[in-house]
Design a protein around this motif. Structure first.
Motif, PDB file in Angstrom:
ATOM      1  N   HIS A  39     145.079 -75.558  28.846  1.00 13.23           N
ATOM      2  CA  HIS A  39     145.332 -75.140  30.509  1.00 13.23           C
ATOM      3  C   HIS A  39     145.939 -74.105  31.372  1.00 13.23           C
ATOM      4  CE1 HIS A  39     142.997 -79.072  30.883  1.00 13.23           C
ATOM      5  NE2 HIS A  39     144.016 -79.765  29.721  1.00 13.23           N
ATOM      6  N   PRO A  40     145.918 -72.972  31.739  1.00 14.95           N
ATOM      7  CA  PRO A  40     146.627 -72.046  32.169  1.00 14.95           C
ATOM      8  C   PRO A  40     147.583 -73.171  32.745  1.00 14.95           C
ATOM      9  CG  PRO A  40     144.854 -72.527  34.234  1.00 14.95           C
ATOM     10  CD  PRO A  40     144.699 -73.342  32.358  1.00 14.95           C
ATOM     11  N   PRO A  41     148.843 -72.411  32.377  1.00 12.01           N
ATOM     12  CA  PRO A  41     150.293 -72.602  32.732  1.00 12.01           C
ATOM     13  C   PRO A  41     150.286 -72.758  34.787  1.00 12.01           C
ATOM     14  CG  PRO A  41     150.524 -70.423  32.127  1.00 12.01           C
ATOM     15  CD  PRO A  41     149.520 -70.707  31.760  1.00 12.01           C
ATOM     16  N   VAL A  42     150.642 -74.121  35.452  1.00  9.97           N
ATOM     17  CA  VAL A  42     150.849 -73.763  36.496  1.00  9.97           C
ATOM     18  C   VAL A  42     151.786 -74.167  37.059  1.00  9.97           C
ATOM     19  CG1 VAL A  42     150.027 -75.280  38.810  1.00  9.97           C
ATOM     20  CG2 VAL A  42     148.112 -74.504  36.515  1.00  9.97           C
ATOM     21  N   VAL A  43     152.690 -73.277  37.864  1.00 11.54           N
ATOM     22  CA  VAL A  43     153.940 -73.501  38.291  1.00 11.54           C
ATOM     23  C   VAL A  43     153.878 -74.494  40.205  1.00 11.54           C
ATOM     24  CG1 VAL A  43     155.884 -72.650  39.797  1.00 11.54           C
ATOM     25  CG2 VAL A  43     154.961 -71.734  37.419  1.00 11.54           C
ATOM     26  N   PRO A  44     154.590 -75.386  40.392  1.00 14.84           N
ATOM     27  CA  PRO A  44     154.078 -76.048  41.654  1.00 14.84           C
ATOM     28  C   PRO A  44     154.700 -74.111  43.037  1.00 14.84           C
ATOM     29  CG  PRO A  44     154.750 -77.313  40.446  1.00 14.84           C
ATOM     30  CD  PRO A  44     155.253 -76.564  39.322  1.00 14.84           C
ATOM     31  N   PRO A  45     153.205 -74.406  43.812  1.00 13.53           N
ATOM     32  CA  PRO A  45     154.009 -73.817  44.961  1.00 13.53           C
ATOM     33  C   PRO A  45     154.917 -73.946  45.765  1.00 13.53           C
ATOM     34  CG  PRO A  45     151.761 -73.890  45.070  1.00 13.53           C
ATOM     35  CD  PRO A  45     151.936 -75.507  44.062  1.00 13.53           C
ATOM     36  N   ALA A  46     155.728 -75.488  45.549  1.00 13.21           N
ATOM     37  CA  ALA A  46     156.624 -76.215  46.611  1.00 13.21           C
ATOM     38  C   ALA A  46     157.965 -75.433  45.773  1.00 13.21           C
ATOM     39  CB  ALA A  46     157.012 -77.509  46.599  1.00 13.21           C
ATOM     40  N   VAL A  47     157.916 -75.455  44.384  1.00 18.84           N
ATOM     41  CA  VAL A  47     159.280 -74.963  43.531  1.00 18.84           C
ATOM     42  C   VAL A  47     159.597 -73.340  44.041  1.00 18.84           C
ATOM     43  CG1 VAL A  47     160.313 -74.813  41.614  1.00 18.84           C
ATOM     44  CG2 VAL A  47     158.773 -76.887  41.816  1.00 18.84           C
ATOM     45  N   LEU A  48     158.459 -72.703  43.810  1.00 22.09           N
ATOM     46  CA  LEU A  48     158.756 -71.194  44.311  1.00 22.09           C
ATOM     47  C   LEU A  48     158.954 -71.131  45.688  1.00 22.09           C
ATOM     48  CD1 LEU A  48     158.576 -68.164  42.942  1.00 22.09           C
ATOM     49  CD2 LEU A  48     156.056 -68.479  43.543  1.00 22.09           C
ATOM     50  N   ALA A  49     158.147 -71.832  46.534  1.00 20.99           N
ATOM     51  CA  ALA A  49     158.760 -71.319  47.623  1.00 20.99           C
ATOM     52  C   ALA A  49     160.421 -71.507  47.981  1.00 20.99           C
ATOM     53  CB  ALA A  49     158.034 -72.476  48.600  1.00 20.99           C
ATOM     54  N   GLU A  50     160.489 -73.147  47.402  1.00 19.53           N
ATOM     55  CA  GLU A  50     162.719 -73.213  47.518  1.00 19.53           C
ATOM     56  C   GLU A  50     163.117 -72.604  47.088  1.00 19.53           C
ATOM     57  OE1 GLU A  50     165.289 -77.014  45.625  1.00 19.53           O
ATOM     58  OE2 GLU A  50     163.462 -76.423  44.601  1.00 19.53           O
TER      59      GLU A  50
END
Length: 76
Positions: A39-50
């Protein structure tokens, strides 16, 4: 060792960055899942936005040198 006193906004930016860093590390930790899972690694957009919002509120957007100096002084 000198102790840096961070403002609340600077501390929030450092904490948000550390959460982002830990999330990215966990996303790339292939040992945590089944060995055949691809599975490709996924970083939740909310964590990056924070993290981005915290940097902006602290006035550190575009000033990585100052930010990493704060980060190093608070969390060597």
């Amino acid at each position: 060792m000198p102790t840096a006193v961070l403002t609340d906004r600077e501390r929030t930016a450092v904490q948000a960055y550390l959460r982002l860093l830990h999330t990215v590390r966990a996303a790339f930790d292939t040992a945590a899942g089944p060995p055949d899972a691809h599975h490709p690694p996924v970083v939740p957009p909310a964590v990056l936005a924070e993290a981005e919002q915290a940097l902006a509120r602290a006035g550190l957007t575009g000033n990585e040198e100052a930010f990493f100096r704060l980060l190093h002084s608070w969390c060597p």
